[in-house]
Design a protein around this motif. Sequence first.
Motif, mmCIF file in Angstrom:
data_model
loop_
_atom_site.group_PDB
_atom_site.id
_atom_site.type_symbol
_atom_site.label_atom_id
_atom_site.label_comp_id
_atom_site.label_asym_id
_atom_site.label_seq_id
_atom_site.Cartn_x
_atom_site.Cartn_y
_atom_site.Cartn_z
ATOM 1 N N MET A 233 29.143 -19.239 63.423
ATOM 2 C CA MET A 233 28.258 -18.101 63.678
ATOM 3 C C MET A 233 26.801 -18.496 63.475
ATOM 4 O O MET A 233 25.925 -18.112 64.256
ATOM 5 N N ALA A 234 26.540 -19.273 62.432
ATOM 6 C CA ALA A 234 25.166 -19.723 62.179
ATOM 7 C C ALA A 234 24.645 -20.594 63.315
ATOM 8 O O ALA A 234 23.476 -20.534 63.676
ATOM 9 N N ALA A 235 25.549 -21.404 63.905
ATOM 10 C CA ALA A 235 25.149 -22.296 64.994
ATOM 11 C C ALA A 235 24.905 -21.542 66.297
ATOM 12 O O ALA A 235 24.240 -22.064 67.198
ATOM 13 N N GLY A 236 25.427 -20.306 66.401
ATOM 14 C CA GLY A 236 25.237 -19.540 67.632
ATOM 15 C C GLY A 236 24.486 -18.249 67.437
ATOM 16 O O GLY A 236 24.330 -17.466 68.366
ATOM 17 N N PHE A 237 23.989 -18.030 66.215
ATOM 18 C CA PHE A 237 23.386 -16.736 65.873
ATOM 19 C C PHE A 237 22.073 -16.492 66.598
ATOM 20 O O PHE A 237 21.804 -15.385 67.052
ATOM 21 N N ASN A 238 21.221 -17.515 66.709
ATOM 22 C CA ASN A 238 19.923 -17.349 67.365
ATOM 23 C C ASN A 238 20.039 -17.852 68.797
ATOM 24 O O ASN A 238 19.917 -19.051 69.054
ATOM 25 N N PRO A 239 20.292 -16.959 69.754
ATOM 26 C CA PRO A 239 20.548 -17.421 71.116
ATOM 27 C C PRO A 239 19.344 -18.059 71.801
ATOM 28 O O PRO A 239 19.501 -18.923 72.654
ATOM 29 N N GLY A 245 22.167 -26.369 62.155
ATOM 30 C CA GLY A 245 21.961 -27.073 60.890
ATOM 31 C C GLY A 245 20.699 -26.661 60.169
ATOM 32 O O GLY A 245 20.288 -27.307 59.202
ATOM 33 N N LYS A 246 20.093 -25.572 60.593
ATOM 34 C CA LYS A 246 18.833 -25.116 59.985
ATOM 35 C C LYS A 246 18.982 -24.845 58.491
ATOM 36 O O LYS A 246 18.057 -25.098 57.710
ATOM 37 N N GLY A 251 18.270 -29.707 57.103
ATOM 38 C CA GLY A 251 17.602 -28.738 57.966
ATOM 39 C C GLY A 251 16.515 -27.986 57.224
ATOM 40 O O GLY A 251 15.429 -27.732 57.765
ATOM 41 N N LYS A 252 16.794 -27.635 55.970
ATOM 42 C CA LYS A 252 15.785 -26.950 55.151
ATOM 43 C C LYS A 252 14.600 -27.874 54.875
ATOM 44 O O LYS A 252 13.446 -27.424 54.836
ATOM 45 N N LYS A 253 14.888 -29.149 54.691
ATOM 46 C CA LYS A 253 13.809 -30.116 54.448
ATOM 47 C C LYS A 253 12.914 -30.230 55.692
ATOM 48 O O LYS A 253 11.684 -30.281 55.590
ATOM 49 N N LEU A 254 13.540 -30.251 56.878
ATOM 50 C CA LEU A 254 12.772 -30.310 58.125
ATOM 51 C C LEU A 254 11.942 -29.044 58.303
ATOM 52 O O LEU A 254 10.765 -29.107 58.686
ATOM 53 N N GLY A 272 12.537 -27.224 65.968
ATOM 54 C CA GLY A 272 13.818 -27.521 65.333
ATOM 55 C C GLY A 272 14.939 -27.604 66.352
ATOM 56 O O GLY A 272 15.804 -28.493 66.280
ATOM 57 N N THR A 273 14.928 -26.698 67.330
ATOM 58 C CA THR A 273 15.939 -26.720 68.394
ATOM 59 C C THR A 273 15.831 -27.986 69.230
ATOM 60 O O THR A 273 16.836 -28.626 69.569
ATOM 61 N N LEU A 274 14.601 -28.374 69.555
ATOM 62 C CA LEU A 274 14.407 -29.575 70.369
ATOM 63 C C LEU A 274 14.772 -30.842 69.595
ATOM 64 O O LEU A 274 15.295 -31.803 70.168
#
Length: 382
Positions: A233-239, A245-246, A251-254, A272-274
């Motif tokens: 769900m986390a991997a698909g939550f933000n369409p 991995g945010k 991911g938090k470090k990035l 982050g997506t790119l």
Amino acid sequence: MLEQDLEFIFQSLMPRTKMQISQLGNMLGCELKSNLRKSEMATGLADYIINRSDEWLRCLPQRELDLLEIMVKMEKGSEFRTFLQPYRTMLGMFGFIAEERTEDSSIFTIVPELYDSIKDHLPMALSFRAVNSYMDFEALLMGILNTYGLVEHKKVVEIVSGVYDFETDPQLAVQSMQFLYESSVMRLSVVRNDGIIYHKTLMERKSLDDVIPERKSRVEIKDYRQFSKEEFMAAGFNPLYPFVGKDSPSGKKLTAFMEKIGLGEEERNVIGTLVWLNAQEGGTKGPMNAMHLFDGLLKGFDQLQEMMGIVQEYMNNVPKWIFKGYSSHEVFEKYEKPNLQPLPDQMPPMGFGMGVPRVGRNDPCPCGSGLKYKNCHGKYKS
């Protein structure tokens, strides 16, 4: 005005082949009889698009609806400019919106002929999807495809069956399978003859010709990595910005680094997506490709080094399509590290004048493991 709108849509459909018009109709929930002539198909679909917006809007993925929701608040014909989107929209591919891409921006405009109809029916489509739990279900499906890149159809059914308790609730099983086959994610995905599913917009970034051979070469990775419902769900939550991995440590470090150099939330999600998409390139290609995303944002060589280290750590720990969802780090720990052979305690004496032979990265490792040096003890070379 209605006749003019119909004529505009009809003319925009006619350059397509009969099969393309049929496929577009299927994606929008409009079944067109195969025995119709192309012009008849185009007429029927144009009428459906103009007069049945409440139905085809429900068939769009959530990220497209989110985009339309922003645009209908603007005046007809207005341009919506935002950060460069990770991939093209399906609305743009359909010709429902004009989509222009510059070096750093995406510019969208709803075609005037569809603006009023979309604005009138969009709230109903959004409400329908929320009430019927479409958003959660599509987040799960999109998360599966974002995580694996491409996946066997039977694996998708297995995951959905595991997430929802089909045994104790048969009605839920029927509803879930209906959602699966009618969802916009599946409508906009390709199902190959061998049962492999992939999302069209994802595979614009990395072709199947790259992913499938690399997977086949890793014969030791037989099964897909397992994830929880929450992880999918986390991997698909933000369409709009699937920064996979945010919420992981890397991911938090990035994210923290991007915040430190002054990027706002939307900019962080876009970059982050790119970075995530570039991570699917593998090897050193991904990190090097990601460097240009930070052009003009870094102050000095120290920040460049810091960025490269953080990006590399994220890319090593994010799920990889070529590894069936395992990260590069997990593949090394699970499949490669156990096969490493210790180097001999004592090397045989070298004769006078003999140099130490140079081992190339692609040469067999001297330890005798049978692996290439770069995949064995070469990993430890500083």
